[in-house]
Scaffold this motif. Structure first.
Motif, PDB file in Angstrom:
ATOM      1  N   GLY A   6       3.193   3.535 -14.901  1.00 33.71           N
ATOM      2  CA  GLY A   6       3.103   2.132 -13.907  1.00 33.71           C
ATOM      3  C   GLY A   6       2.788   2.590 -12.718  1.00 33.71           C
ATOM      4  N   ASN A   7       3.047   3.517 -12.194  1.00 36.55           N
ATOM      5  CA  ASN A   7       2.809   3.826 -10.595  1.00 36.55           C
ATOM      6  C   ASN A   7       1.321   4.626 -10.483  1.00 36.55           C
ATOM      7  OD1 ASN A   7       4.627   2.305  -9.221  1.00 36.55           O
ATOM      8  ND2 ASN A   7       6.191   3.932  -9.526  1.00 36.55           N
ATOM      9  N   ILE A   8       0.708   4.924 -11.480  1.00 38.58           N
ATOM     10  CA  ILE A   8      -0.438   5.546 -11.584  1.00 38.58           C
ATOM     11  C   ILE A   8      -1.487   4.630 -11.121  1.00 38.58           C
ATOM     12  CG2 ILE A   8      -2.327   7.065 -12.891  1.00 38.58           C
ATOM     13  CD1 ILE A   8       0.199   8.496 -14.260  1.00 38.58           C
ATOM     14  N   ASN A   9      -2.148   4.958 -10.042  1.00 40.38           N
ATOM     15  CA  ASN A   9      -3.005   4.084  -9.339  1.00 40.38           C
ATOM     16  C   ASN A   9      -4.409   4.349  -9.790  1.00 40.38           C
ATOM     17  OD1 ASN A   9      -4.679   2.651  -7.580  1.00 40.38           O
ATOM     18  ND2 ASN A   9      -3.197   2.596  -6.011  1.00 40.38           N
ATOM     19  N   LYS A  10      -5.025   2.971 -10.387  1.00 42.73           N
ATOM     20  CA  LYS A  10      -6.265   3.103 -10.964  1.00 42.73           C
ATOM     21  C   LYS A  10      -7.447   3.414  -9.944  1.00 42.73           C
ATOM     22  CE  LYS A  10      -8.574   1.407 -14.825  1.00 42.73           C
ATOM     23  NZ  LYS A  10      -9.265   2.416 -15.167  1.00 42.73           N
ATOM     24  N   ALA A  11      -6.941   2.962  -8.697  1.00 40.98           N
ATOM     25  CA  ALA A  11      -7.989   3.416  -7.611  1.00 40.98           C
ATOM     26  C   ALA A  11      -8.403   4.860  -7.472  1.00 40.98           C
ATOM     27  CB  ALA A  11      -7.441   2.816  -6.545  1.00 40.98           C
ATOM     28  N   PHE A  12      -7.478   5.720  -7.999  1.00 37.47           N
ATOM     29  CA  PHE A  12      -7.641   7.119  -7.732  1.00 37.47           C
ATOM     30  C   PHE A  12      -7.809   7.906  -9.122  1.00 37.47           C
ATOM     31  CE2 PHE A  12      -4.051   5.961  -4.565  1.00 37.47           C
ATOM     32  CZ  PHE A  12      -4.667   5.925  -3.699  1.00 37.47           C
ATOM     33  N   ASP A  13      -8.372   6.967 -10.151  1.00 34.24           N
ATOM     34  CA  ASP A  13      -8.527   7.762 -11.475  1.00 34.24           C
ATOM     35  C   ASP A  13      -9.714   8.693 -11.443  1.00 34.24           C
ATOM     36  OD1 ASP A  13     -10.395   5.805 -11.566  1.00 34.24           O
ATOM     37  OD2 ASP A  13      -9.896   4.775 -13.485  1.00 34.24           O
ATOM     38  N   HIS A  14     -10.670   8.672 -10.610  1.00 35.70           N
ATOM     39  CA  HIS A  14     -11.858   9.316 -10.381  1.00 35.70           C
ATOM     40  C   HIS A  14     -11.601  10.606  -9.694  1.00 35.70           C
ATOM     41  CE1 HIS A  14     -15.810  10.560  -9.903  1.00 35.70           C
ATOM     42  NE2 HIS A  14     -16.205   9.824 -11.045  1.00 35.70           N
ATOM     43  N   ARG A  15     -12.177  11.778 -10.105  1.00 33.31           N
ATOM     44  CA  ARG A  15     -11.882  12.907  -9.418  1.00 33.31           C
ATOM     45  C   ARG A  15     -12.318  12.842  -7.852  1.00 33.31           C
ATOM     46  NH1 ARG A  15     -16.129  16.599  -9.147  1.00 33.31           N
ATOM     47  NH2 ARG A  15     -17.989  15.900 -10.023  1.00 33.31           N
ATOM     48  N   ILE A  16     -13.381  12.417  -7.567  1.00 34.69           N
ATOM     49  CA  ILE A  16     -13.937  12.119  -6.221  1.00 34.69           C
ATOM     50  C   ILE A  16     -13.099  11.276  -5.508  1.00 34.69           C
ATOM     51  CG2 ILE A  16     -16.075  11.347  -4.924  1.00 34.69           C
ATOM     52  CD1 ILE A  16     -16.917  13.448  -6.671  1.00 34.69           C
ATOM     53  N   ARG A  17     -12.477  10.238  -5.845  1.00 32.93           N
ATOM     54  CA  ARG A  17     -11.603   9.431  -5.085  1.00 32.93           C
ATOM     55  C   ARG A  17     -10.289  10.271  -4.899  1.00 32.93           C
ATOM     56  NH1 ARG A  17     -12.055   3.452  -7.775  1.00 32.93           N
ATOM     57  NH2 ARG A  17     -14.333   3.333  -7.852  1.00 32.93           N
ATOM     58  N   SER A  48     -20.414   5.234  -2.779  1.00 32.98           N
ATOM     59  CA  SER A  48     -19.766   4.435  -3.792  1.00 32.98           C
ATOM     60  C   SER A  48     -18.285   4.568  -3.687  1.00 32.98           C
ATOM     61  CB  SER A  48     -20.524   4.436  -5.215  1.00 32.98           C
ATOM     62  OG  SER A  48     -20.200   5.355  -5.974  1.00 32.98           O
ATOM     63  N   HIS A  49     -18.021   5.691  -3.929  1.00 33.44           N
ATOM     64  CA  HIS A  49     -16.311   5.896  -4.020  1.00 33.44           C
ATOM     65  C   HIS A  49     -15.727   5.588  -2.796  1.00 33.44           C
ATOM     66  CE1 HIS A  49     -16.392   7.242  -8.126  1.00 33.44           C
ATOM     67  NE2 HIS A  49     -17.210   8.281  -7.947  1.00 33.44           N
ATOM     68  N   THR A  50     -16.184   6.177  -1.411  1.00 33.99           N
ATOM     69  CA  THR A  50     -15.764   5.665  -0.378  1.00 33.99           C
ATOM     70  C   THR A  50     -15.786   4.084  -0.054  1.00 33.99           C
ATOM     71  OG1 THR A  50     -17.797   5.946   1.020  1.00 33.99           O
ATOM     72  CG2 THR A  50     -16.140   7.815   1.025  1.00 33.99           C
ATOM     73  N   LYS A  51     -16.744   3.596  -0.489  1.00 29.00           N
ATOM     74  CA  LYS A  51     -16.944   2.009  -0.455  1.00 29.00           C
ATOM     75  C   LYS A  51     -15.706   1.220  -1.253  1.00 29.00           C
ATOM     76  CE  LYS A  51     -20.553   0.435   0.696  1.00 29.00           C
ATOM     77  NZ  LYS A  51     -20.361   0.245   2.180  1.00 29.00           N
ATOM     78  N   ALA A  52     -15.212   1.897  -2.548  1.00 24.97           N
ATOM     79  CA  ALA A  52     -14.173   1.154  -3.272  1.00 24.97           C
ATOM     80  C   ALA A  52     -12.940   1.314  -2.735  1.00 24.97           C
ATOM     81  CB  ALA A  52     -14.357   1.999  -4.524  1.00 24.97           C
ATOM     82  N   LEU A  53     -12.649   2.770  -2.071  1.00 21.58           N
ATOM     83  CA  LEU A  53     -11.466   2.962  -1.189  1.00 21.58           C
ATOM     84  C   LEU A  53     -11.448   2.106  -0.023  1.00 21.58           C
ATOM     85  CD1 LEU A  53     -11.195   6.789  -1.916  1.00 21.58           C
ATOM     86  CD2 LEU A  53      -9.788   5.114  -2.958  1.00 21.58           C
ATOM     87  N   GLU A  54     -12.490   1.884   0.492  1.00 22.41           N
ATOM     88  CA  GLU A  54     -12.276   1.168   1.782  1.00 22.41           C
ATOM     89  C   GLU A  54     -12.034  -0.420   1.423  1.00 22.41           C
ATOM     90  OE1 GLU A  54     -15.334  -0.165   5.480  1.00 22.41           O
ATOM     91  OE2 GLU A  54     -16.161   0.462   3.630  1.00 22.41           O
ATOM     92  N   LYS A  55     -12.452  -0.983   0.274  1.00 20.97           N
ATOM     93  CA  LYS A  55     -12.428  -2.280  -0.279  1.00 20.97           C
ATOM     94  C   LYS A  55     -10.923  -2.335  -0.586  1.00 20.97           C
ATOM     95  CE  LYS A  55     -14.373  -5.458  -3.544  1.00 20.97           C
ATOM     96  NZ  LYS A  55     -15.161  -5.767  -4.535  1.00 20.97           N
ATOM     97  N   SER A  56     -10.140  -1.423  -0.986  1.00 24.61           N
ATOM     98  CA  SER A  56      -8.807  -1.440  -1.302  1.00 24.61           C
ATOM     99  C   SER A  56      -8.061  -1.189  -0.048  1.00 24.61           C
ATOM    100  CB  SER A  56      -8.475  -0.140  -2.566  1.00 24.61           C
ATOM    101  OG  SER A  56      -9.205  -0.200  -3.405  1.00 24.61           O
ATOM    102  N   GLU A  57      -8.678  -1.016   1.059  1.00 24.08           N
ATOM    103  CA  GLU A  57      -8.002  -0.769   2.350  1.00 24.08           C
ATOM    104  C   GLU A  57      -7.165   0.587   2.374  1.00 24.08           C
ATOM    105  OE1 GLU A  57      -5.731  -4.406   3.256  1.00 24.08           O
ATOM    106  OE2 GLU A  57      -7.554  -5.637   3.472  1.00 24.08           O
ATOM    107  N   TYR A  58      -7.540   1.677   1.636  1.00 26.52           N
ATOM    108  CA  TYR A  58      -6.791   2.641   1.518  1.00 26.52           C
ATOM    109  C   TYR A  58      -7.468   3.865   2.507  1.00 26.52           C
ATOM    110  CZ  TYR A  58      -4.505   1.348  -2.837  1.00 26.52           C
ATOM    111  OH  TYR A  58      -3.895   0.711  -4.006  1.00 26.52           O
ATOM    112  N   ILE A  59      -8.616   3.337   2.768  1.00 20.86           N
ATOM    113  CA  ILE A  59      -9.428   4.302   3.863  1.00 20.86           C
ATOM    114  C   ILE A  59     -10.033   3.132   4.948  1.00 20.86           C
ATOM    115  CG2 ILE A  59      -9.780   6.220   2.397  1.00 20.86           C
ATOM    116  CD1 ILE A  59     -12.688   5.622   2.291  1.00 20.86           C
TER     117      ILE A  59
END
Length: 97
Positions: A6-17, A48-59
């Motif tokens: 449940g707490n495994i975050n889909k936003a971090f499921d790619h090795r680059i992220r 593309s990965h930094t953009k996704a993390l930025e969109k999630s407000e993680y970076i």
């Protein structure tokens, strides 16, 4: 009963992220060149990965110029640090099962 994943975050499921967040939680910031070199990623892949993390407000992304050269610098937000910590703890918990 909650799911063990449940707490495994889909936003971090790619090795680059996962790599981006790992670097940013132990460093105050990192620029595009540093992330690219440490992760062995292509420009497009990293963008593309930094953009996704930025969109999630993680970076947080800061663009500036050093002389005449553009420089993009990234840092983990409080929200990003907390989400990443939860994600890592969930994986550790899963591994101890």
């Amino acid at each position: 009963m909650s799911s063990i994943i449940g707490n495994i975050n889909k936003a971090f499921d790619h090795r680059i992220r996962l790599g981006i967040m790992s670097i940013l939680v132990v460093n105050e910031y990192a620029d595009f060149k540093m992330l690219k070199e440490l992760l062995g990623a292509t420009d497009g892949n990293l963008a593309s990965h930094t953009k996704a993390l930025e969109k999630s407000e993680y970076i947080l992304v800061e663009k500036s110029f050093i002389g005449k050269k553009p420089n993009t610098r990234y840092s983990a937000t409080k929200k990003g640090r907390e989400a990443f910590k939860k994600h890592v703890e969930a994986i550790e918990k899963l591994l101890k099962q």
